[in-house]
Motif scaffolding. Structure first.
Motif, short mmCIF file in Angstrom:
data_model
loop_
_atom_site.label_atom_id
_atom_site.label_comp_id
_atom_site.label_asym_id
_atom_site.label_seq_id
_atom_site.Cartn_x
_atom_site.Cartn_y
_atom_site.Cartn_z
N VAL A 24 0.87 -1.18 0.00
CA VAL A 24 0.00 0.00 0.00
C VAL A 24 0.91 1.24 0.00
CG1 VAL A 24 -1.88 1.17 1.25
CG2 VAL A 24 -1.74 -1.33 1.29
N PRO A 25 1.23 1.77 -1.18
CA PRO A 25 2.24 2.84 -1.25
C PRO A 25 1.85 4.11 -0.51
CG PRO A 25 1.31 2.34 -3.43
CD PRO A 25 0.77 1.31 -2.50
N GLU A 26 0.56 4.25 -0.20
CA GLU A 26 0.10 5.45 0.50
C GLU A 26 0.78 5.62 1.86
OE1 GLU A 26 -1.82 3.40 -1.24
OE2 GLU A 26 -2.98 4.66 -2.61
N HIS A 27 1.28 4.51 2.45
CA HIS A 27 1.94 4.64 3.77
C HIS A 27 3.17 5.55 3.65
CE1 HIS A 27 -0.27 1.58 6.15
NE2 HIS A 27 -0.62 1.21 4.92
N ALA A 28 4.01 5.26 2.64
CA ALA A 28 5.22 6.07 2.47
C ALA A 28 4.86 7.49 2.05
CB ALA A 28 6.13 5.42 1.44
N GLN A 29 3.80 7.61 1.24
CA GLN A 29 3.41 8.94 0.75
C GLN A 29 2.90 9.83 1.90
OE1 GLN A 29 0.98 6.94 -2.37
NE2 GLN A 29 1.74 8.57 -3.67
N LEU A 30 2.03 9.27 2.74
CA LEU A 30 1.55 10.08 3.86
C LEU A 30 2.68 10.27 4.89
CD1 LEU A 30 -0.72 11.61 5.24
CD2 LEU A 30 -1.42 9.49 6.36
N GLY A 31 3.53 9.25 5.00
CA GLY A 31 4.67 9.36 5.92
C GLY A 31 5.49 10.63 5.64
N TRP A 32 5.71 10.91 4.36
CA TRP A 32 6.49 12.10 4.01
C TRP A 32 5.80 13.38 4.46
CZ3 TRP A 32 11.10 13.56 3.47
CH2 TRP A 32 11.37 14.84 3.00
N VAL A 33 4.51 13.45 4.21
CA VAL A 33 3.76 14.66 4.61
C VAL A 33 3.86 14.83 6.13
CG1 VAL A 33 1.48 15.77 4.66
CG2 VAL A 33 2.18 14.45 2.63
N MET A 34 3.70 13.72 6.87
CA MET A 34 3.74 13.84 8.33
C MET A 34 5.15 14.16 8.82
SD MET A 34 0.58 13.52 8.55
CE MET A 34 0.33 13.90 10.28
N ASN A 35 6.18 13.70 8.12
CA ASN A 35 7.56 14.08 8.45
C ASN A 35 7.71 15.59 8.42
OD1 ASN A 35 9.54 12.00 8.94
ND2 ASN A 35 9.14 11.24 6.89
N CYS A 36 7.06 16.18 7.44
CA CYS A 36 7.21 17.62 7.24
C CYS A 36 6.39 18.43 8.25
CB CYS A 36 6.82 18.00 5.81
SG CYS A 36 7.92 17.24 4.61
N LEU A 37 5.66 17.74 9.08
CA LEU A 37 4.83 18.41 10.09
C LEU A 37 5.42 18.20 11.49
CD1 LEU A 37 2.03 19.56 9.08
CD2 LEU A 37 0.98 17.80 10.51
N THR A 38 6.45 17.37 11.56
CA THR A 38 6.99 16.97 12.87
C THR A 38 8.23 17.78 13.19
OG1 THR A 38 6.31 14.73 12.29
CG2 THR A 38 7.73 14.95 14.22
N GLY A 39 8.31 18.25 14.44
CA GLY A 39 9.50 18.98 14.88
C GLY A 39 10.65 18.00 15.10
N PHE A 40 11.87 18.45 14.83
CA PHE A 40 13.03 17.59 15.03
C PHE A 40 13.16 17.22 16.51
CE2 PHE A 40 17.52 16.67 15.61
CZ PHE A 40 17.72 15.77 14.58
#
Ligand code: AQP
Length: 349
Positions: free
Chosen positions: A95-111
């Motif tokens: 289910v490629p959507e996991h990696a796709q949404l993962g990227w968006v959520m990465n960009c929302l997360t503070g280091f």
């Protein structure tokens, strides 16, 4: 902002969870802490369960072993009682959507926020800085995406995953707060952790201060479900207890005995106080010997069923293919909403 209820009112609440194909066998902690709940929840919930191979590669994997362990994980889940008619069972990378949404959520997360994840700290400390990958650092955020894609209401996991569910809630609220202005309904459902207190943490048989884990420093305290039952029986019989002889559930004073009582009670469906009564005046030896027998009786048919599923790889792959198809239908809808709300131009087909 007040939202209308989802137009597609679900008849049952939804659960989502995953397990890594990082070892040949599940251990007793995986089973009692998580998989057992998965089996029960498929009766009452719209249940999505997956073998999380994307998570597995956060540490080095041999490709042939990963492939074999992914099928082995699916076979064990079916052997444990998951029924593809009652739940959706799939492999995460299908289910490629996991990696796709993962990227968006990465960009929302503070280091800093990601740096506070204790599982990462523990695992990277075990690996050493040189071997620790960026994937391991961001895996909790991929897990956030795993959960949010399915609009899960609850996530059945062991205690070690509680912090990741908190992160999921925080990021879902952040996304909804930032991108849902004027929307008829929120992008993401805010999920709760579903943690069964009694079995939230099964402990190492040799060191009842630490959780049972496949990366334990010694295999003596780790009970793998697919090991020869005789080898596991030996581990139960030499489990570390204490210098007292009284069989009593007391996690502070008697962590080893309490762990054995938890395992015994859960595998047999007997209440712990009843076990305490039954073993009054008997020594630890009797409890350990009986538990070894209880485990052997439970695990023998489990091992047989696992082998039967493995012996028919075509059927196994077909179960996983159907599962992926069902999962993708849900995941694609969530991802489309997310892409739209963050401002991506839709692709023309
Ligand atoms: N000891 C445990 N007690 C209760 N629940 C446990 N879980 C793991 N260990 C225990 C739960 O099992 C589910 C699947 O976990 P996973 O796929 O993340 O497995 P894992 O973390 O690879 O298992 P280990 O052995 O804990 O791995 P390492 O050694 O790598 O850390 C999860 O719901 C988890 O909570």
């Amino acid at each position: 902002m007040a939202f209308e209820p989802s137009p597609v009112a679900r008849q049952r609440p939804r659960v989502l969870s995953g397990i890594q194909p990082t070892a040949g066998s599940f251990h007793l902690g995986n089973y009692l802490g998580a998989v057992r709940q998965w089996v029960a929840l498929q009766e009452t919930h719209d249940a999505f369960y997956m073998v999380v191979d994307l998570h597995a590669i956060t540490v080095p994997q041999d490709p042939a072993e990963l492939r074999a362990n992914t099928r082995l994980a699916a076979a064990q889940l079916l052997a444990a009682g998951l029924d593809p008619e009652r739940c959706t069972l799939f492999v995460q990378s299908h289910v490629p959507e996991h990696a796709q949404l993962g990227w968006v959520m990465n960009c929302l997360t503070g280091f800093g926020e990601a740096s506070r994840m204790t599982q990462f700290k523990d695992k990277s400390a075990k690996q050493g800085a040189d071997r620790t990958t960026v994937g391991l650092f961001t895996y909790p955020i991929l897990q956030v995406a795993d959960i949010l894609l399915y609009q899960a209401d609850a996530v059945p996991v062991g205690e070690d995953q509680r912090q990741h569910i908190e992160l999921t809630r925080d990021l879902a609220e952040r996304f909804n707060g930032r991108f849902d202005q004027g929307a008829a309904r929120p992008t993401f459902t805010i999920p709760d952790a579903y943690i069964v207190r009694e079995t939230a943490k099964i402990y190492d048989l040799q060191d009842p201060a630490v959780k049972m884990s496949k990366s334990a420093s010694s295999p003596k305290g780790l009970v793998n479900l697919l090991d020869e039952p005789k080898a596991s029986a030996k581990k139960f019989k030499s489990a570390v207890t204490d210098t007292d002889t009284v069989i009593r559930y007391d996690t502070e004073a008697k962590p080893g005995v309490s762990n054995l009582l938890t395992i015994y009670a859960t595998l047999t469906g007997t209440a712990v106080p009843e076990l305490e009564r039954r073993y009054e005046g008997k020594g630890y030896g009797a409890l350990k010997t009986d538990l070894a027998e209880v485990f052997t009786e439970w695990v023998t048919p489990f091992r047989q069923r696992t082998q039967e599923y493995l012996d028919d790889p075509e059927s196994l792959d077909s179960v996983l293919a159907k599962g992926a198809e069902k999962a993708r239908a849900v995941a694609a809808e969530t991802l489309a909403t997310v892409y739209d709300r963050v401002g991506f131009v839709p692709a023309k087909h």
